[in-house]
Design an enzyme around this catalytic site. Structure first.
Site, PDB file in Angstrom:
ATOM      1  N   ASP A   1       3.477  -5.079  11.947  1.00 40.13           N
ATOM      2  CA  ASP A   1       2.666  -4.076  11.239  1.00 40.13           C
ATOM      3  C   ASP A   1       3.306  -2.687  11.404  1.00 40.13           C
ATOM      4  OD1 ASP A   1       0.725  -2.797   9.765  1.00 40.13           O
ATOM      5  OD2 ASP A   1      -0.918  -3.198  11.153  1.00 40.13           O
TER       6      ASP A   1
ATOM      7  N   ASN B   1       0.847  -1.222   0.000  1.00 43.50           N
ATOM      8  CA  ASN B   1       0.000   0.000   0.000  1.00 43.50           C
ATOM      9  C   ASN B   1       0.871   1.256   0.000  1.00 43.50           C
ATOM     10  OD1 ASN B   1       0.856  -0.445   2.649  1.00 43.50           O
ATOM     11  ND2 ASN B   1      -0.959   0.502   3.545  1.00 43.50           N
TER      12      ASN B   1
HETATM   13 ZN   LIG Z   1      -3.742  -4.206   7.916  1.00 44.28          ZN
END
Ligand SMILES: [Zn+2]
Length: 455
Positions: free
Chosen positions: A334, A123
């Site tokens: 993350d 992303n």
């Molecule tokens: Zn995510």
């Protein structure tokens, strides 16, 4: 030949079950030998090869009192560098210096936290959705990265959720998995088509499980914080429903589905059920979902805004138990860097996400080792061989002949987490000021010391 002796450490290799004090010799970038203490006939302070002293060892790391582990693997990081040369970027020329992180700074953070392999989410801006982008990213990783950087390709074109991206071409180019992380693929037909294609080419789909309709407009976990803060909620059901959908499609299509950042008791139960029924499903949990609850948001600080949101104490307990019993296979940070300006926009407008690479280990120690939930071999399995198995990576072990990706840990060293000292360019760390134990002392990639704690 350059070689290195890691002397007298507790060598833990969860892949083989090894857990014993000994010496580990690295030659030519590979694990060459492991044996009992002293077998390599070196002494502390040994610095330069002496005839007959260690077949030419050039350096000795005194690892007594420390743990020698396979290098950590993180299946889930966000480095903001676009997978395209800036001059040709469709977003028009913003400088690498303005980004909250690059591959160079992100991998410096990775090795500072003991991570030798990181899988980068697509992303970016523009998204990593083509073979060219994947190839570019791999090349940039080799040129500027201190850790091994493995790109994850987008599931859908432009990451827009409307049509599948060219998974075949990206896989050939070197994508290790596919994900539209940051959001789910809401369109059921598109999602199923992606999973069917991924299954056909033996690829793993990493799913950010969140029902967009149920989560729409939400900022914090639905519950007491929505009342306390007067902000719209994201219900636990938004995640649970999406995990159930992904697990059902894993069973139907045969696609291996990896559920990212599990945060609710319901999602844990859905993964557990799917595994019991034999679906090809794996899952991960993050440091912040193991160590923080939604109560952290009472001060309205945007550093605690994450996606999925911090949840209730009972959700956290369920995630911890799932890490213990193996329902959740591995740990992943993350790592989501943002600029100070972006995070200064307040709880509603700030982007979600926290950095995690440099604080992960002591937070895992706090959340999992100190309460007695896991011992060191079990924790390290979830940071090394388990993530390697999820993506079939040739990494995560200290087997003789393997690449010498190694992390040396002082399990007892106390320190205070201070993001000002991080190699990451970003500072959005939710653990600032925490007094913790467990510190990465050295990180080796391919036998080369790429990080050393000199504090
Ligand atoms: Zn995510």
């Amino acid at each position: 030949m350059a070689s290195l002796l890691l002397m007298g450490g507790r060598v833990i290799d969860p892949a083989s079950g090894r857990d014993e004090v000994g010496d580990l010799v690295i030659e030519g970038g590979l694990i060459a030998r492991i044996g009992p203490p002293g077998f390599a006939r070196a002494e502390p302070g040994f610095a330069v090869a002496k005839p007959g002293s260690l077949k030419g060892a050039e350096r000795v790391l005194d690892c007594r009192g420390r743990i020698v582990s396979p290098g950590f693997i993180d299946l889930h990081v966000h480095f903001r560098e676009p997978p395209v040369a800036r001059a040709a970027s469709r977003v028009g020329g913003a400088d690498l210096a303005a980004l909250p992180e690059t591959i160079e700074t992100g991998t410096a953070a990775a090795v500072g936290g003991g991570f030798t392999t990181v899988c980068a989410m697509p992303n970016t801006d523009p998204p990593m959705d083509s073979a060219e982008a994947v190839a570019y990213y791999i090349r940039r990783g080799r040129e500027t990265g201190l850790a091994r950087v493995l790109p994850i390709g987008a599931m859908t074109r432009r990451r827009a959720g409307r049509e599948p991206a060219d998974l075949d071409a990206m896989k050939v180019a070197g994508a290790v998995a596919f994900s539209d992380d940051g959001s789910d693929v809401a369109d059921a037909k598109v999602f199923e088509a992606v999973l069917r294609r991924a299954a056909a080419i033996g690829a793993v789909a990493i799913c950010h499980c969140e029902d967009a309709t149920l989560a729409a407009g939400g900022i914090v976990n639905d519950g007491p914080m929505t009342l306390a803060l007067g902000l719209p909620g994201i219900p636990a059901e938004a995640e649970e429903a999406a995990v159930e959908r992904a697990c059902r499609l894993a069973a139907e299509t045969g696609c291996r589905v990896h559920v990212a950042h599990v945060s609710t008791a319901g999602a844990v139960a859905a993964v557990r059920r799917a595994k019991a029924e034999g679906a090809p499903v794996t899952a991960e949990a993050t440091p912040h979902h193991l160590a923080l609850t939604h109560e952290a948001l009472r001060g309205r600080e945007s550093v605690f805004k994450v996606s999925p949101p911090l949840r209730s104490a009972s959700d956290v307990a369920a995630v911890v138990e799932a890490v213990r019993d193996g329902t959740i296979d591995c740990l992943a940070t993350d790592h989501a860097p943002h600029t100070a300006a972006a995070k200064a926009k307040g709880l509603v407008a700030a982007p979600p996400g926290v950095i995690g690479l440099e604080s992960a280990l002591p937070v895992y120690v706090r959340a999992l080792i100190e309460p007695g939930t896991l011992d060191w071999p079990d924790l390290l399995a979830r940071l090394t061989i388990n993530p390697a198995r999820v993506l079939n990576l040739d990494a995560g072990t200290l087997a003789v002949g393997a690449a010498a990706d190694v992390t040396v840990i002082d399990p007892n060293e106390p320190w205070v987490i201070d993001p000002a000292h991080f190699a990451s360019r970003a500072r959005n760390c939710p653990f600032a000021g925490w007094k913790v134990k467990g510190r990465v002392k050295q990180t080796l990639v391919g036998g080369r010391v790429v990080y050393e704690d000199l504090a």
